[in-house]
Design an enzyme around this catalytic site. Structure first.
Site, PDB file in Angstrom:
ATOM      1  N   SER A 134      29.926  71.890  90.325  1.00 49.68           N
ATOM      2  CA  SER A 134      30.867  71.223  89.429  1.00 49.68           C
ATOM      3  C   SER A 134      30.512  69.744  89.369  1.00 49.68           C
ATOM      4  O   SER A 134      31.135  68.891  90.001  1.00 49.68           O
ATOM      5  CB  SER A 134      32.300  71.418  89.919  1.00 49.68           C
ATOM      6  OG  SER A 134      33.211  70.875  89.005  1.00 49.68           O
TER       7      SER A 134
ATOM      8  N   LEU B  24      30.818  67.318  87.291  1.00 48.38           N
ATOM      9  CA  LEU B  24      31.750  66.287  86.870  1.00 48.38           C
ATOM     10  C   LEU B  24      32.767  65.943  87.954  1.00 48.38           C
ATOM     11  O   LEU B  24      33.382  64.879  87.896  1.00 48.38           O
ATOM     12  CB  LEU B  24      32.489  66.705  85.594  1.00 48.38           C
ATOM     13  CG  LEU B  24      31.727  66.477  84.289  1.00 48.38           C
ATOM     14  CD1 LEU B  24      32.613  66.744  83.091  1.00 48.38           C
ATOM     15  CD2 LEU B  24      31.183  65.063  84.217  1.00 48.38           C
ATOM     16  N   ASP B  25      32.977  66.807  88.918  1.00 51.39           N
ATOM     17  CA  ASP B  25      33.877  66.459  90.013  1.00 51.39           C
ATOM     18  C   ASP B  25      33.296  65.312  90.837  1.00 51.39           C
ATOM     19  O   ASP B  25      33.969  64.308  91.085  1.00 51.39           O
ATOM     20  CB  ASP B  25      34.128  67.669  90.908  1.00 51.39           C
ATOM     21  CG  ASP B  25      35.229  68.566  90.363  1.00 51.39           C
ATOM     22  OD1 ASP B  25      36.164  68.040  89.748  1.00 51.39           O
ATOM     23  OD2 ASP B  25      35.140  69.785  90.545  1.00 51.39           O
ATOM     24  N   ASP B  26      32.058  65.457  91.269  1.00 52.30           N
ATOM     25  CA  ASP B  26      31.446  64.395  92.066  1.00 52.30           C
ATOM     26  C   ASP B  26      31.232  63.143  91.229  1.00 52.30           C
ATOM     27  O   ASP B  26      31.478  62.021  91.681  1.00 52.30           O
ATOM     28  CB  ASP B  26      30.114  64.878  92.641  1.00 52.30           C
ATOM     29  CG  ASP B  26      30.309  65.829  93.806  1.00 52.30           C
ATOM     30  OD1 ASP B  26      31.434  66.332  93.977  1.00 52.30           O
ATOM     31  OD2 ASP B  26      29.345  66.083  94.539  1.00 52.30           O
TER      32      ASP B  26
ATOM     33  N   GLN C 231      38.727  62.904  83.071  1.00 51.33           N
ATOM     34  CA  GLN C 231      37.528  63.458  83.698  1.00 51.33           C
ATOM     35  C   GLN C 231      36.556  64.042  82.690  1.00 51.33           C
ATOM     36  O   GLN C 231      35.347  63.851  82.797  1.00 51.33           O
ATOM     37  CB  GLN C 231      37.910  64.514  84.733  1.00 51.33           C
ATOM     38  CG  GLN C 231      36.716  65.020  85.533  1.00 51.33           C
ATOM     39  CD  GLN C 231      37.129  66.001  86.604  1.00 51.33           C
ATOM     40  OE1 GLN C 231      38.300  66.253  86.807  1.00 51.33           O
ATOM     41  NE2 GLN C 231      36.158  66.581  87.297  1.00 51.33           N
TER      42      GLN C 231
END
Length: 458
Positions: free
Chosen positions: A185, A187-189, A219
């Site tokens: 994932s 885009l989380d980091d 986000q």
């Protein structure tokens, strides 16, 4: 500042003296506050043993718990790594007393960070306007999927879904196949790192002007500019990002398709990942030559085999037209050597080449990462000593380091509520009895009987 028994850096970090109140969960928000902690901020993570909480998400399956440990609220390795450098308090924000304590923590904090959907903190009476009454220069960083304004602000999302909406998923995959997305994932980091940048910018602005502010992050939108020059390719050249003719493997150009300088970057050949000795699943090395001079150097490294010294591979155009033949010849050579030896030989000759590394390679085999201390051993009260990801940069005067592993759930209740807010021991004990600091219907055995670790000394 709250005193903790954990190992502390000998030199204060750049954010020493900054207190962050952390209402984040899952990955993007905690990844942001993790790095603020590494930079020296005091991060107080507000948790609740029940949803929404990612500590106990895998207790039933044991996923995330190292082999040999019993799955519980304190043994998820992924959670510990994502939440290193933090203190943990448990607080029921559905109670009047819990909200009162949360408000008191806001008044003593510099930054409040959360990544819930729009409206959660507002329903608690802790929207930005409410926070400003508690502390006029407060910085409030909200990291929701869609932001706090606009038509879609109530929509919910996770990293992989945000990635799809941003366009990143569509540009990933093989020719004529469905969008593949990214394995992690991403885009989380990335969202977490962006969040740290936002927080630092707001702190700088406050230092210059004395003014706090609401930093409203979306986000999925931050993923839009990560598509790179795909926008320019569409706007300037009218070319779609459809994967027709895209290369499999790591080729920069697929034979038989128009040779265009598109958003995928510089066109080069060879440009691929090649099998190496001993030809197991993890034995690959990536090579790229972006000039005729680099190609000639690679030929020399390979021992100048007859097939490579013919004129048909001398130019980029010739190599692009004959990639299959060229790649077969290169791989016949790479299969005779280990991936690290190929890297060393090519780099010594000035040819870009790197091994394809697995997670195990990065932790155990990469001498540069070891030298840069990218993995730093930290002791966890429930799991023992494990390596955590350290800051990927060095600061000569204010080191950024992982000073502690992820906290036990509520492990700093006593230090924060008694030491920082000044409540009495009796108030702390009664708070447990009333369900303010722990659910009355949830056994503390789920957290390894951490009642004493919760700071209550029951």
């Amino acid at each position: 500042m709250v005193q903790s028994g954990a190992e502390a850096p000998t030199t204060p970090g750049a954010l020493a003296g900054i207190r962050v109140l952390d209402f984040t969960w899952v990955r993007a928000g905690p990844w942001c506050t993790r790095w603020l902690g590494a930079l020296g901020a005091e991060v107080i993570k507000v948790e609740w043993p029940q949803s929404p909480n990612t500590r106990g998400a895998n207790i039933a399956t044991g996923a995330g718990t190292p082999e040999g440990f019993s799955p519980n609220l304190n043994t998820d390795g992924h959670f510990s790594d994502t939440n290193s450098n933090k203190l943990s308090v448990t607080l029921n924000t559905r109670t009047a007393r819990g909200i009162d304590l949360a408000r008191r923590l806001v008044a003593m904090s510099d930054i409040v960070i959360e990544n819930f959907a729009y409206g959660v903190l507002e329903r608690w009476g802790l929207g930005y306007e409410d926070m400003k009454k508690l502390r006029p220069d407060i910085i409030y960083l909200s990291m929701s999927g869609f932001g706090h304004t606009g038509r879609d602000r109530d929509y919910q999302t996770m990293g992989a879904i945000a990635q799809a909406l941003s366009g990143l998923t569509y540009t990933s995959g093989l020719p004529d196949k469905p969008p593949a997305g990214w394995g992690w994932s991403y885009l989380d980091d990335t969202g977490g790192l962006y969040g740290a940048m936002y927080a630092l910018s707001a702190i700088y602005h406050r230092n210059m002007t004395g003014q706090g502010q609401h930093v409203d992050s979306s986000q999925w939108i931050l993923g839009v500019p990560l598509n790179g020059s795909a926008f320019l390719d569409i706007q300037a050249n009218g070319r779609s990002t459809m994967r027709e003719g895209y290369p499999p493997g790591n080729r920069a150009h697929w034979p038989g398709t128009p040779l265009v300088d598109n958003y995928r970057g510089r066109t080069g050949a060879p440009h691929n990942a090649y099998k190496t000795s001993p030809e197991e699943h993890n034995d690959w090395c990536a090579l790229a030559c972006f000039s005729d001079d680099e190609w000639r150097k690679l030929v020399e490294v390979m021992g100048s085999p007859a097939w490579a010294t013919t004129g048909k591979f001398a130019t980029l155009e010739g190599r692009l037209e004959r990639q299959e033949e060229m790649d077969q010849g290169i791989e016949a050579w790479t299969r005779t050597l280990g991936k690290y030896e190929i890297m060393e030989r090519c780099q010594a000759a000035g040819v870009p080449a790197m091994p394809v590394q697995s997670s195990q390679d990065r932790v155990e085999s990469d001498p540069q990462l070891r030298h840069r201390e990218i993995y730093r051993d930290a002791n966890h009260s429930a799991l023992g000593t494990w390596p955590l990801q350290n800051a990927p940069f060095k600061m000569s005067e204010t080191p950024a380091v992982n000073s502690r592993s992820g906290p036990l759930i509520g492990g700093h209740n006593k230090e924060v509520f008694q030491g920082l807010l000044g409540i009495s021991h009796e108030e702390l004990v009664s708070g447990f009895a009333e369900g303010v600091f722990w659910p009355r219907d949830l056994s503390m055995s789920l957290s390894q009987k951490s009642g004493c670790r919760l700071g209550c000394r029951l």
